[in-house]
Design a protein around this motif. Structure first.
Motif, PDB file in Angstrom:
ATOM      1  N   LEU A 127      29.498 -15.780   5.374  1.00 44.28           N
ATOM      2  CA  LEU A 127      28.849 -15.987   6.941  1.00 44.28           C
ATOM      3  C   LEU A 127      28.607 -14.577   7.176  1.00 44.28           C
ATOM      4  O   LEU A 127      27.483 -14.339   8.260  1.00 44.28           O
ATOM      5  N   LYS A 128      29.587 -13.661   7.272  1.00 44.34           N
ATOM      6  CA  LYS A 128      29.240 -12.522   7.601  1.00 44.34           C
ATOM      7  C   LYS A 128      27.894 -11.783   7.149  1.00 44.34           C
ATOM      8  O   LYS A 128      27.354 -11.038   7.740  1.00 44.34           O
ATOM      9  N   ALA A 129      27.875 -12.013   5.756  1.00 38.88           N
ATOM     10  CA  ALA A 129      26.716 -11.229   4.973  1.00 38.88           C
ATOM     11  C   ALA A 129      25.491 -11.857   5.560  1.00 38.88           C
ATOM     12  O   ALA A 129      24.629 -11.108   5.804  1.00 38.88           O
ATOM     13  N   ASP A 130      25.545 -13.232   5.922  1.00 40.88           N
ATOM     14  CA  ASP A 130      24.335 -14.203   6.114  1.00 40.88           C
ATOM     15  C   ASP A 130      23.798 -13.454   7.513  1.00 40.88           C
ATOM     16  O   ASP A 130      22.883 -13.037   8.173  1.00 40.88           O
ATOM     17  N   LEU A 131      24.801 -13.157   8.427  1.00 38.34           N
ATOM     18  CA  LEU A 131      24.741 -12.827   9.810  1.00 38.34           C
ATOM     19  C   LEU A 131      24.323 -11.359   9.771  1.00 38.34           C
ATOM     20  O   LEU A 131      23.371 -11.082  10.660  1.00 38.34           O
ATOM     21  N   ALA A 132      24.863 -10.672   8.900  1.00 39.44           N
ATOM     22  CA  ALA A 132      24.300  -9.097   8.792  1.00 39.44           C
ATOM     23  C   ALA A 132      22.887  -9.052   8.409  1.00 39.44           C
ATOM     24  O   ALA A 132      21.928  -8.362   9.080  1.00 39.44           O
ATOM     25  N   LYS A 133      22.266  -9.936   7.593  1.00 36.29           N
ATOM     26  CA  LYS A 133      20.960 -10.010   7.225  1.00 36.29           C
ATOM     27  C   LYS A 133      19.967 -10.623   8.319  1.00 36.29           C
ATOM     28  O   LYS A 133      19.075 -10.228   8.651  1.00 36.29           O
ATOM     29  N   MET A 134      20.668 -11.405   9.079  1.00 36.67           N
ATOM     30  CA  MET A 134      20.020 -11.978  10.267  1.00 36.67           C
ATOM     31  C   MET A 134      19.636 -10.969  11.096  1.00 36.67           C
ATOM     32  O   MET A 134      18.516 -10.774  11.997  1.00 36.67           O
ATOM     33  N   ILE A 135      20.661 -10.122  11.393  1.00 34.72           N
ATOM     34  CA  ILE A 135      20.524  -9.057  12.684  1.00 34.72           C
ATOM     35  C   ILE A 135      19.895  -8.078  11.980  1.00 34.72           C
ATOM     36  O   ILE A 135      18.693  -7.642  13.032  1.00 34.72           O
ATOM     37  N   GLU A 136      19.963  -7.672  10.871  1.00 36.62           N
ATOM     38  CA  GLU A 136      18.738  -6.549  10.050  1.00 36.62           C
ATOM     39  C   GLU A 136      17.428  -7.293  10.459  1.00 36.62           C
ATOM     40  O   GLU A 136      16.579  -6.483  10.738  1.00 36.62           O
ATOM     41  N   HIS A 137      17.250  -8.566  10.070  1.00 37.09           N
ATOM     42  CA  HIS A 137      15.817  -8.803   9.926  1.00 37.09           C
ATOM     43  C   HIS A 137      15.229  -8.857  11.831  1.00 37.09           C
ATOM     44  O   HIS A 137      14.122  -8.490  11.950  1.00 37.09           O
ATOM     45  N   VAL A 138      16.081  -9.283  12.571  1.00 41.63           N
ATOM     46  CA  VAL A 138      15.670  -9.356  13.937  1.00 41.63           C
ATOM     47  C   VAL A 138      15.432  -7.922  14.514  1.00 41.63           C
ATOM     48  O   VAL A 138      14.485  -7.734  15.195  1.00 41.63           O
ATOM     49  N   ARG A 139      16.207  -6.847  14.031  1.00 40.44           N
ATOM     50  CA  ARG A 139      16.120  -5.479  14.318  1.00 40.44           C
ATOM     51  C   ARG A 139      14.597  -5.189  14.015  1.00 40.44           C
ATOM     52  O   ARG A 139      14.005  -4.482  14.477  1.00 40.44           O
ATOM     53  N   LYS A 140      14.450  -5.400  12.750  1.00 43.01           N
ATOM     54  CA  LYS A 140      12.881  -5.173  12.012  1.00 43.01           C
ATOM     55  C   LYS A 140      11.847  -5.677  12.873  1.00 43.01           C
ATOM     56  O   LYS A 140      10.889  -5.009  12.774  1.00 43.01           O
ATOM     57  N   THR A 141      12.021  -6.836  13.356  1.00 40.63           N
ATOM     58  CA  THR A 141      10.927  -7.739  13.813  1.00 40.63           C
ATOM     59  C   THR A 141      10.676  -7.168  15.199  1.00 40.63           C
ATOM     60  O   THR A 141       9.680  -7.715  15.834  1.00 40.63           O
ATOM     61  N   ARG A 142      11.703  -6.410  15.810  1.00 38.25           N
ATOM     62  CA  ARG A 142      11.364  -6.120  17.271  1.00 38.25           C
ATOM     63  C   ARG A 142      10.356  -4.959  17.449  1.00 38.25           C
ATOM     64  O   ARG A 142      10.029  -3.899  16.863  1.00 38.25           O
TER      65      ARG A 142
END
Length: 127
Positions: free
Chosen positions: A112-127
């Motif tokens: 879950l931690k790894a998945d959450l880190a990926k999601m956060i990284e994805h959100v940061r890139k799309t901003r």
């Protein structure tokens, strides 16, 4: 110490036949799911079961609560009127089970931690 699940299946099947029960009746009386009763009875899936499952099945079958556990470990089962004893193996078995469950939980949390880190990284890139 080896475990003999085939011997447990044989002991359950013999007792169920003596009592004239069906699998569903054993499941209801022991409050163990019919799927688990089936797996144990037919020795289909060999995996650790809780001491409480074996105790519930033993009691429902009119045996000593530690009967099936004794069969599992190749010991002579206690007679139905013998007092129930807490064996160190029960405690160790429970601790082993808890340790395995904690390992599973830790693995899931890491995923879950790894998945959450990926999601956060994805959100940061799309901003």
């Amino acid at each position: 110490m080896s475990e003999d699940w085939a011997a447990v299946a044989k002991a359950i099947n013999e007792r169920v036949n003596e009592l004239g029960w069906r699998q569903r009746e054993l499941a209801e009386r022991s409050q163990v799911s019919q799927a688990i009763v089936r797996e144990i009875q037919h020795h289909v899936v060999e995996r650790r079961r809780s001491a409480r499952t074996l105790e519930s099945l033993s009691t429902a079958l009119g045996l000593h609560p530690q009967h099936l556990e004794a069969v599992l470990h190749g010991r002579t089962p206690p007679s139905p009127d013998e007092p129930v004893t807490q064996r160190e193996t029960n405690v160790m078995s429970r601790l082993d089970g808890l340790e395995r469950r904690l390992d599973d939980i830790t693995d899931r949390l890491d995923d879950l931690k790894a998945d959450l880190a990926k999601m956060i990284e994805h959100v940061r890139k799309t901003r």
